[in-house]
Design an enzyme around this catalytic site. Structure first.
Site, PDB file in Angstrom:
ATOM      1  N   SER A  84     -13.613  27.969 -32.782  1.00  0.00           N
ATOM      2  CA  SER A  84     -13.588  29.565 -33.123  1.00  0.00           C
ATOM      3  C   SER A  84     -12.489  29.963 -33.282  1.00  0.00           C
ATOM      4  O   SER A  84     -11.627  29.423 -34.506  1.00  0.00           O
ATOM      5  CB  SER A  84     -14.305  30.214 -31.767  1.00  0.00           C
ATOM      6  OG  SER A  84     -14.651  31.599 -32.242  1.00  0.00           O
ATOM      7  N   HIS A 127     -22.976  29.110 -31.086  1.00  0.00           N
ATOM      8  CA  HIS A 127     -21.405  29.055 -31.422  1.00  0.00           C
ATOM      9  C   HIS A 127     -20.706  27.982 -30.524  1.00  0.00           C
ATOM     10  O   HIS A 127     -19.699  27.147 -31.376  1.00  0.00           O
ATOM     11  CB  HIS A 127     -20.837  30.440 -31.088  1.00  0.00           C
ATOM     12  CG  HIS A 127     -19.523  30.622 -31.409  1.00  0.00           C
ATOM     13  ND1 HIS A 127     -18.898  30.504 -32.377  1.00  0.00           N
ATOM     14  CD2 HIS A 127     -18.445  30.940 -30.341  1.00  0.00           C
ATOM     15  CE1 HIS A 127     -17.662  30.718 -32.446  1.00  0.00           C
ATOM     16  NE2 HIS A 127     -17.252  30.677 -31.152  1.00  0.00           N
ATOM     17  N   ASP A 182     -25.293  31.074 -35.304  1.00  0.00           N
ATOM     18  CA  ASP A 182     -24.175  31.390 -34.580  1.00  0.00           C
ATOM     19  C   ASP A 182     -24.299  32.908 -34.158  1.00  0.00           C
ATOM     20  O   ASP A 182     -24.188  33.576 -35.288  1.00  0.00           O
ATOM     21  CB  ASP A 182     -22.890  31.063 -35.184  1.00  0.00           C
ATOM     22  CG  ASP A 182     -21.514  30.910 -34.342  1.00  0.00           C
ATOM     23  OD1 ASP A 182     -21.539  31.953 -33.476  1.00  0.00           O
ATOM     24  OD2 ASP A 182     -20.748  30.321 -34.687  1.00  0.00           O
TER      25      ASP A 182
END
Length: 259
Positions: free
Chosen positions: A93, A224, A194
């Site tokens: 991320s 995610h 996601d």
């Protein structure tokens, strides 16, 4: 403030090949700990730092910004370079964005980049409201634990501090402008489903980097936080194979330096 149990930084002294792992926004090293241990058990030197303002309480994060988070991983990379012949950077991320900036700024000092569901932009109307909203509202709902696997939980804040979110938005703009400076081999793994970072972010990154050695892998079974999800083992194995291809000594070290 004491660090939450499980959110501690992780460091393993292994062989001459080093890996720096960067966790995500409002998350902690807990989300990447199994990945770090997988690589450590295979003889690699691994650093998984706790980013400033993370792993305690959201109020602490309110006082930090992207320069603090990037500064921490930049210091860790420099430390790894002093003890390792080659260093790879990886992240989840926002950690993916941190890894990409390290690659852009450090050039040949980084041998390769591995990113999982990398973030490139703060999406939605709320992004445009951040400059003003952060002075009126302190937090919004959290983004932690977007995981398909039952009983798998990410240790992260249940609130997002808006001052920090505003800084994150600025950071993504900086990184986006620097992506053409990324020339290293790149392994990008992302989840079609996601709920935090859309696939458009991965597509944008792939279209902007200058890397010619690029591999994209879809994580069909995960959301995610794929490093704690159904595809975790695949991430770990693919990343080790990627490093081994670019640093042949990895295979020779085996597990002698692990544990």
């Amino acid at each position: 403030m004491p660090v939450l149990p499980g959110a501690e930084p992780y460091r393993h002294e292994g062989g001459e090949i080093g890996v720096l792992l960067c966790h995500g926004f409002t998350g902690s090293p807990q989300s990447l700990r199994p990945w770090a241990e997988h690589l450590a058990e295979r003889g690699l030197t691994v650093s998984l730092p706790l980013l400033p303002g993370h792993g305690t309480r959201w109020e602490d994060m309110q006082l930090t910004g992207w320069q603090d988070w990037y500064g921490e991983v930049d210091r860790e990379l420099r430390a790894l370079r002093r003890s390792c012949a080659q260093v790879f950077v990886a992240g989840l991320s926002m950690g993916g964005a941190l890894a990409l900036r390290l690659a852009a700024k450090h050039g040949d000092a980084v041998s390769g980049v591995i990113v999982v569901n990398p973030a490139n932009k703060v999406h939605g109307l709320s992004a445009y409201a951040l400059p003003v909203a952060r002075h009126l509202v302190r937090t919004t709902k959290g983004i932690a634990s977007d995981i398909a696997k039952p009983d798998s939980v990410e240790l992260g804040y249940d609130r997002v501090p808006l001052h920090a979110a505003h800084s994150l938005r600025n950071f993504f703009r900086v990184v986006d402008g620097e992506l053409p400076q990324v020339t290293q081999p790149l392994l990008l793994l992302h989840s079609p489903q996601d709920h935090v970072v859309p696939p458009a972010d991965s597509a944008r990154i792939l279209s902007r980097v200058s890397s010619t050695d690029v591999r994209e892998i879809l994580l069909e079974q995960s959301y995610h936080v794929a490093t704690l999800d159904h595809d975790a083992d695949r991430i770990f194995e693919e990343s080790h194979a990627f490093i081994g291809r670019l640093a042949p000594s990895v295979g020779k070290e085996g597990t002698a330096a692990g544990g």
